[in-house]
Design an enzyme around this catalytic site. Structure first.
Site, PDB file in Angstrom:
ATOM      1  N   ARG A   5      16.624   4.475  -0.352  1.00 38.42           N
ATOM      2  CA  ARG A   5      16.124   3.124  -0.606  1.00 38.42           C
ATOM      3  C   ARG A   5      16.776   2.542  -1.856  1.00 38.42           C
ATOM      4  O   ARG A   5      17.267   3.288  -2.719  1.00 38.42           O
ATOM      5  CB  ARG A   5      14.600   3.152  -0.788  1.00 38.42           C
ATOM      6  CG  ARG A   5      13.826   3.535   0.459  1.00 38.42           C
ATOM      7  CD  ARG A   5      12.340   3.366   0.242  1.00 38.42           C
ATOM      8  NE  ARG A   5      11.796   4.347  -0.693  1.00 38.42           N
ATOM      9  CZ  ARG A   5      11.175   5.455  -0.347  1.00 38.42           C
ATOM     10  NH1 ARG A   5      11.037   5.769   0.938  1.00 38.42           N
ATOM     11  NH2 ARG A   5      10.697   6.293  -1.253  1.00 38.42           N
ATOM     12  N   PRO A  51       0.808  -1.227   0.000  1.00 42.10           N
ATOM     13  CA  PRO A  51       0.000   0.000   0.000  1.00 42.10           C
ATOM     14  C   PRO A  51       0.840   1.276   0.000  1.00 42.10           C
ATOM     15  O   PRO A  51       0.694   2.140   0.861  1.00 42.10           O
ATOM     16  CB  PRO A  51      -0.821  -0.135   1.285  1.00 42.10           C
ATOM     17  CG  PRO A  51       0.063  -0.911   2.206  1.00 42.10           C
ATOM     18  CD  PRO A  51       0.865  -1.845   1.330  1.00 42.10           C
ATOM     19  N   GLY A  52       1.750   1.372  -0.967  1.00 41.96           N
ATOM     20  CA  GLY A  52       2.505   2.605  -1.158  1.00 41.96           C
ATOM     21  C   GLY A  52       1.705   3.574  -2.011  1.00 41.96           C
ATOM     22  O   GLY A  52       0.470   3.572  -1.979  1.00 41.96           O
ATOM     23  N   LYS A 106       7.465  -2.258  -4.968  1.00 42.65           N
ATOM     24  CA  LYS A 106       8.526  -1.973  -5.915  1.00 42.65           C
ATOM     25  C   LYS A 106       9.151  -3.283  -6.396  1.00 42.65           C
ATOM     26  O   LYS A 106       9.136  -4.288  -5.679  1.00 42.65           O
ATOM     27  CB  LYS A 106       9.606  -1.102  -5.263  1.00 42.65           C
ATOM     28  CG  LYS A 106       9.134   0.286  -4.872  1.00 42.65           C
ATOM     29  CD  LYS A 106       8.915   1.157  -6.098  1.00 42.65           C
ATOM     30  CE  LYS A 106       8.438   2.548  -5.727  1.00 42.65           C
ATOM     31  NZ  LYS A 106       9.449   3.310  -4.979  1.00 42.65           N
ATOM     32  N   THR A 130       4.276  -2.553   6.981  1.00 44.49           N
ATOM     33  CA  THR A 130       4.112  -1.621   8.086  1.00 44.49           C
ATOM     34  C   THR A 130       2.655  -1.560   8.516  1.00 44.49           C
ATOM     35  O   THR A 130       1.777  -1.297   7.692  1.00 44.49           O
ATOM     36  CB  THR A 130       4.572  -0.206   7.674  1.00 44.49           C
ATOM     37  OG1 THR A 130       5.920  -0.272   7.202  1.00 44.49           O
ATOM     38  CG2 THR A 130       4.489   0.756   8.850  1.00 44.49           C
ATOM     39  N   TRP A 189       3.430 -13.898   0.953  1.00 42.18           N
ATOM     40  CA  TRP A 189       2.130 -13.246   0.752  1.00 42.18           C
ATOM     41  C   TRP A 189       1.407 -13.835  -0.462  1.00 42.18           C
ATOM     42  O   TRP A 189       0.211 -14.149  -0.392  1.00 42.18           O
ATOM     43  CB  TRP A 189       2.324 -11.747   0.549  1.00 42.18           C
ATOM     44  CG  TRP A 189       2.522 -10.945   1.787  1.00 42.18           C
ATOM     45  CD1 TRP A 189       3.657 -10.323   2.205  1.00 42.18           C
ATOM     46  CD2 TRP A 189       1.534 -10.661   2.788  1.00 42.18           C
ATOM     47  NE1 TRP A 189       3.449  -9.669   3.387  1.00 42.18           N
ATOM     48  CE2 TRP A 189       2.153  -9.859   3.772  1.00 42.18           C
ATOM     49  CE3 TRP A 189       0.195 -11.007   2.940  1.00 42.18           C
ATOM     50  CZ2 TRP A 189       1.468  -9.399   4.891  1.00 42.18           C
ATOM     51  CZ3 TRP A 189      -0.497 -10.554   4.056  1.00 42.18           C
ATOM     52  CH2 TRP A 189       0.136  -9.761   5.019  1.00 42.18           C
ATOM     53  N   LYS A 227       6.413   2.790 -22.173  1.00 44.36           N
ATOM     54  CA  LYS A 227       6.498   3.263 -20.785  1.00 44.36           C
ATOM     55  C   LYS A 227       7.892   3.020 -20.223  1.00 44.36           C
ATOM     56  O   LYS A 227       8.419   3.836 -19.451  1.00 44.36           O
ATOM     57  CB  LYS A 227       5.439   2.553 -19.931  1.00 44.36           C
ATOM     58  CG  LYS A 227       5.476   2.937 -18.450  1.00 44.36           C
ATOM     59  CD  LYS A 227       5.174   4.406 -18.227  1.00 44.36           C
ATOM     60  CE  LYS A 227       5.321   4.820 -16.753  1.00 44.36           C
ATOM     61  NZ  LYS A 227       4.349   4.150 -15.881  1.00 44.36           N
ATOM     62  N   ASN A 244      10.441   5.585 -18.345  1.00 46.23           N
ATOM     63  CA  ASN A 244      11.059   5.323 -17.047  1.00 46.23           C
ATOM     64  C   ASN A 244      12.584   5.369 -17.127  1.00 46.23           C
ATOM     65  O   ASN A 244      13.255   5.807 -16.193  1.00 46.23           O
ATOM     66  CB  ASN A 244      10.614   3.957 -16.522  1.00 46.23           C
ATOM     67  CG  ASN A 244       9.211   3.978 -15.959  1.00 46.23           C
ATOM     68  OD1 ASN A 244       8.713   5.019 -15.543  1.00 46.23           O
ATOM     69  ND2 ASN A 244       8.561   2.832 -15.962  1.00 46.23           N
TER      70      ASN A 244
END
Length: 298
Positions: free
Chosen positions: A258, A14-15, A77, A38, A87, A180, A184
């Site tokens: 990061r 959930p960023g 990411k 988190t 998960w 795309k 990037n």
């Protein structure tokens, strides 16, 4: 849409991108399960005239997932993909669709290896969403994603139907994904300069960007992308037309210390170029610099 009312949906990661999709779902009554590293009580999406609060909690233990869901939006990411294995195992069953909201052109390969039960759908994300210092996410334009025009993608399109996140089903997804990727790749220059979109107004940066995009275009075409000669200039024009303070996720990661998505955004083009005998002299300089900025040492 009635047949989708009871679809069980999870957002994993959930960023900024995950919060945007979760908010779009919640706003139309399809609140997803939230999964991440988190713990949080809620997510907040803000934008022009909007403020959407998505109720939590954000679950942090895959062992507590009782049964698979129907649809997973994987929004971590690419540098965090391997860490989602538990998960994905907990959330996925044979009928689960996993929509990969990540950069690059290698989503199928990287995620399918971790999710042998699920049906993986790659996506191209077209909206800028930025995490804010207060934990909320700022959406700076309309939300839109593109998916390959195939049966599995319909599960994703139906889940987002009627929401503020528009879905395009495209017949030539490979070409769109590479287009795309070129955007990037050029954005990687922001991480090296610690500057935002305004820097593309400089003559020297605009020339470097165009030259780099030309070599990226040659690799994309060799990989089967049908992209015209106008694409490099169109990408540069988009950067130059953006607000001068508009950043990109790789710059945000760099500023926060990061790991950077340097390999799936820039390294992949140099790798594919070498495999096909296509020179990438600018990329051969940029990629080691981005790798060092990400991983050190020093």
């Amino acid at each position: 849409m009635n047949q989708q009312v009871h679809t069980r949906i999870a957002v994993l990661g959930p960023g900024a991108i995950g919060t945007t999709v979760a908010a779009a779902l919640h706003e139309v009554g399809r609140t997803p399960m939230l999964c991440g590293r988190t713990p949080r009580d809620s997510l907040v999406l803000q934008g022009s005239g909007i403020r959407i609060v998505v109720p939590g909690p954000v679950r942090t233990d895959p062992a507590q997932i009782a049964r698979p869901v129907d649809l997973v939006f994987l929004a971590v990411k690419a540098t965090q993909t391997a860490a989602t294995a538990q998960w994905l195992a907990a959330l996925s069953g044979p009928q689960t669709v996993v929509c990969v909201l990540q950069n690059g052109v290698e989503q199928l390969e990287s995620v399918t290896a971790l999710c042998p039960q699920g049906r993986v759908v790659p996506a191209v994300v077209w909206f800028p969403a930025q995490a804010q210092s207060d934990g909320s996410v700022l959406l700076r334009s309309d939300a839109r994603i593109s998916l390959p025009d195939e049966a599995t993608s319909l599960v994703v399109a139906q889940a987002l139907q009627g929401s503020r996140c528009l879905v395009d089903l495209v017949s030539n997804f490979r070409s769109l994904a590479w287009q795309k990727l070129l955007q990037n790749a050029a954005a990687g220059l922001m991480a090296l300069t610690h500057r935002r979109s305004g820097m593309y107004g400089r003559h020297d940066i605009s020339k470097l960007t165009l030259d780099y995009l030309q070599e990226c275009l040659a690799v994309a075409r060799a990989e089967g992308a049908e992209l015209g000669d106008e694409v490099p200039q169109a990408i540069l024009d988009k950067f130059q037309a953006s607000p001068a303070d508009l950043g990109t996720s790789i710059l945000a990661d760099c500023e926060a210390g990061r790991p950077l998505e340097w390999d799936i955004r820039n390294g992949v083009i140099a790798r594919r170029g070498r495999a096909r005998g296509i020179p990438t002299p600018i990329g051969d300089v940029l990629v080691p610099l981005l790798a060092a900025a990400s991983d050190g040492p020093g």
